[in-house]
Scaffold this motif. Structure first.
Motif, PDB file in Angstrom:
ATOM      1  N   HIS A  27      25.560   2.406 -18.166  1.00  0.00           N
ATOM      2  CA  HIS A  27      24.564   3.099 -18.997  1.00  0.00           C
ATOM      3  C   HIS A  27      23.304   2.247 -18.958  1.00  0.00           C
ATOM      4  CE1 HIS A  27      26.701   6.409 -21.289  1.00  0.00           C
ATOM      5  NE2 HIS A  27      27.646   5.889 -20.531  1.00  0.00           N
ATOM      6  N   VAL A  32      23.061   7.117 -15.401  1.00  0.00           N
ATOM      7  CA  VAL A  32      23.810   8.230 -15.999  1.00  0.00           C
ATOM      8  C   VAL A  32      22.836   9.377 -16.281  1.00  0.00           C
ATOM      9  CG1 VAL A  32      25.179   8.973 -18.002  1.00  0.00           C
ATOM     10  CG2 VAL A  32      25.577   6.709 -16.977  1.00  0.00           C
ATOM     11  N   PRO A  68      31.592   1.212 -18.611  1.00  0.00           N
ATOM     12  CA  PRO A  68      30.210   1.687 -18.701  1.00  0.00           C
ATOM     13  C   PRO A  68      29.198   0.559 -18.504  1.00  0.00           C
ATOM     14  CG  PRO A  68      31.030   1.288 -20.906  1.00  0.00           C
ATOM     15  CD  PRO A  68      32.145   0.910 -19.956  1.00  0.00           C
ATOM     16  N   TYR A  76      28.431  -2.211 -26.830  1.00  0.00           N
ATOM     17  CA  TYR A  76      28.810  -0.790 -26.900  1.00  0.00           C
ATOM     18  C   TYR A  76      29.958  -0.556 -27.866  1.00  0.00           C
ATOM     19  CZ  TYR A  76      30.131   3.871 -25.039  1.00  0.00           C
ATOM     20  OH  TYR A  76      30.421   5.208 -24.874  1.00  0.00           O
ATOM     21  N   GLU A 100      20.066   4.617 -26.543  1.00  0.00           N
ATOM     22  CA  GLU A 100      21.245   5.247 -25.936  1.00  0.00           C
ATOM     23  C   GLU A 100      21.566   6.522 -26.717  1.00  0.00           C
ATOM     24  OE1 GLU A 100      23.407   4.906 -23.269  1.00  0.00           O
ATOM     25  OE2 GLU A 100      24.235   6.704 -24.169  1.00  0.00           O
TER      26      GLU A 100
END
Ligand code: AHR
Length: 498
Positions: A27, A32, A68, A76, A100
């Motif tokens: 990410h 993405v 990710p 995360y 995000e």
């Protein structure tokens, strides 16, 4: 200039684990959002994932994709990325200082990866999180049903467990840039306890412990020894990461850097074997080179990016022809260490230091480095052989005795196919290569693909997508068990015999 090789069927180094052709999607930037996922794009499927990108990944054949992160994973909260999209929080993403949106999370990514026949190598957050978040995510992904997290997954529309086999215990935990950086002792203890809990949830998983972020880290080697002291019996692989570049604009020295990668692998093997001896263990630690590539073009310019944007263009290195040669040499290095390197991930796959680029609402296109990666993945399957090679050598600014010929030989017994990957690193001369292939009776050259260019700085762009593109006009031929081929100066070659 001349080089020689004797290739014998029985001189086997190791079986290639196809997972050395894995890749990585973080990410980060437009990997993405705007990369694999762009709802509203003409090629997007019902879930918003671009089919043009998916089919380009399919051309390469990518067995596994790490996800990710990367630095992203160390901040995360995986629970932000599951359940109804409308309820998911927008978060400040501290690794890359973006926002995000959490529109894509664990389930969407795994469903997409399955659709392109890639396994997912899942990383857990050992920066801001720990044992609990890791074992919960594993339960969510792999436990069939009847527990809080497995039933949560089912309530999110994924009845069947995802069956994720390979898990990374954090990312680059030695790095001062990492959120929740740890000392080797802190990380070793945490990784070992996390591994223990995860194996209690699902004993069938494989685990990767973090090695050093680069070979030049101040704690290099000592970090690996300490981490393995705590985790040796709990984990299956130790990770390596490296990126090279040509900031000094010295092609000869740049291409010689694959020797550094080779040394890196061999040094880490030595550390693993030292801990094996110290513990009198029966187990041999294998390596996961789960981040490798060229990365330098955007290092300076990316410092100007405004923070807190959603999916800004970050790390969008535009790769030159010489970068493709370097990637070719790195692939050869991985193959020639296939006895210990069982997983390797080209970092990354789409838009972010990537072989595949996309234009918003427009086409996807291939960078120069796409080609060696695709060739190795398509044809580098089978057994790596151990040929006897003699090559002229050169010296560069930082390296001495660099072979002009960088090569790896893979024998695919099933297809009765012999493949030679070769880079000629000479800036001036064609290299005449003669190979003794008498052990391969009746084998003829069926393909000699060459990637070459008069301009080392040539790049592909969306407007001119085929500036750096391979051709099949190489002159390799066999006669009475002798293969002769001229490897043009600065070229990547794939020679297939059947
Ligand atoms: O691949 C880009 C970054 O490089 C990753 O997030 C990090 O793990 C590494 O430093």
């Amino acid at each position: 200039k001349q080089a020689k090789m004797i290739i014998e069927k029985e001189y086997k180094l190791a079986e290639v684990d196809p997972r050395i052709y894995s890749s990585f999607i973080e990410h980060l930037g437009r990997a993405v959002y705007g990369g694999i996922y762009e709802p509203g794009h003409p090629s997007a499927d019902e879930h918003g994932f671009r089919q043009d990108v998916a089919s380009m990944i399919g051309e390469i054949g990518v067995p596994m994709i790490r996800y990710p992160g990367g630095n992203f994973v160390s901040g995360y909260n995986w629970e932000d990325g599951v359940g109804p999209v409308a309820d998911r929080p927008r978060r400040l993403e501290l690794a890359w200082r973006t926002t995000e949106p959490n529109e894509v999370g664990t389930n969407e990514f795994i469903r997409w990866a399955k659709g392109i026949r890639s396994d997912v190598m899942m990383a857990v957050n050992l920066g801001t999180k720990g044992v609990d978040a890791a074992r919960n995510l594993l339960e969510y992904c792999n436990h069939p049903s009847g527990s809080y997290y497995s039933d949560l997954r089912r309530s999110h529309g994924f009845e069947q467990p995802h069956g994720i086999k390979t898990w990374c215990l954090g990312n680059e935990m030695d790095g001062p840039w990492q959120i929740g950086q740890k000392t080797a002792t802190e990380y070793g203890r945490l990784a070992s306890e996390t591994a223990k809990a995860m194996r209690l949830v699902d004993p069938s998983i494989e685990l990767v412990a973090c090695g050093s972020s680069f070979r030049s880290m101040p704690t290099y080697a000592e970090w690996e020894a300490t981490v393995l002291d705590y985790t040796y019996e709990q984990v299956d692989y130790l990770s390596l990461h490296t990126y090279y570049g040509n900031t000094e604009k010295d092609t000869a020295n740049y291409l010689a850097k694959s020797l550094d990668m080779d040394l890196f692998i061999k040094e880490i093997v030595a550390v693993c074997d030292y801990i094996k001896a110290k513990k009198r263990s029966k187990k041999t630690m294998n390596l996961s080179f789960d981040e490798w590539n060229v990365w330098f073009h955007t290092l300076e310019s990316d410092k100007q990016i405004d923070p807190w944007q959603v999916a800004p263009a970050q790390l969008e290195d535009q790769y030159t022809f010489e970068d493709a040669l370097m990637v070719g040499s790195m692939l050869i290095t991985l193959l020639n260490n296939a006895d210990r390197v069982k997983i390797a991930c080209l970092a990354q796959l789409v838009n972010v230091i990537a072989p595949i680029m996309t234009v918003s609402e427009g086409p996807a296109w291939r960078q120069s480095i796409f080609y060696p990666y695709m060739h190795a993945s398509l044809y580098g399957r089978g057994t790596v052989l151990h040929p006897i090679v003699s090559s002229p050598l050169y010296d560069s600014k930082d390296y001495t005795d660099v072979p002009l010929l960088d090569s790896s030989v893979v024998y695919n017994e099933e297809n009765e196919e012999l493949v030679i990957f070769a880079v000629n690193k000479s800036l001036e001369d064609t290299l005449l290569l003669e190979c003794d292939v008498r052990g391969f009776e009746g084998y003829r050259v069926i393909q000699h693909t060459v990637l070459e260019n008069v301009d080392v700085k040539a790049v592909n762009t969306v407007e001119r997508q085929d500036t750096v593109t391979p051709h099949d006009q190489g002159d390799a031929k066999t006669d009475a068990g002798r293969l002769t081929v001229s490897l043009s100066k600065l070229s990547w070659n794939v020679i297939r015999l059947q």
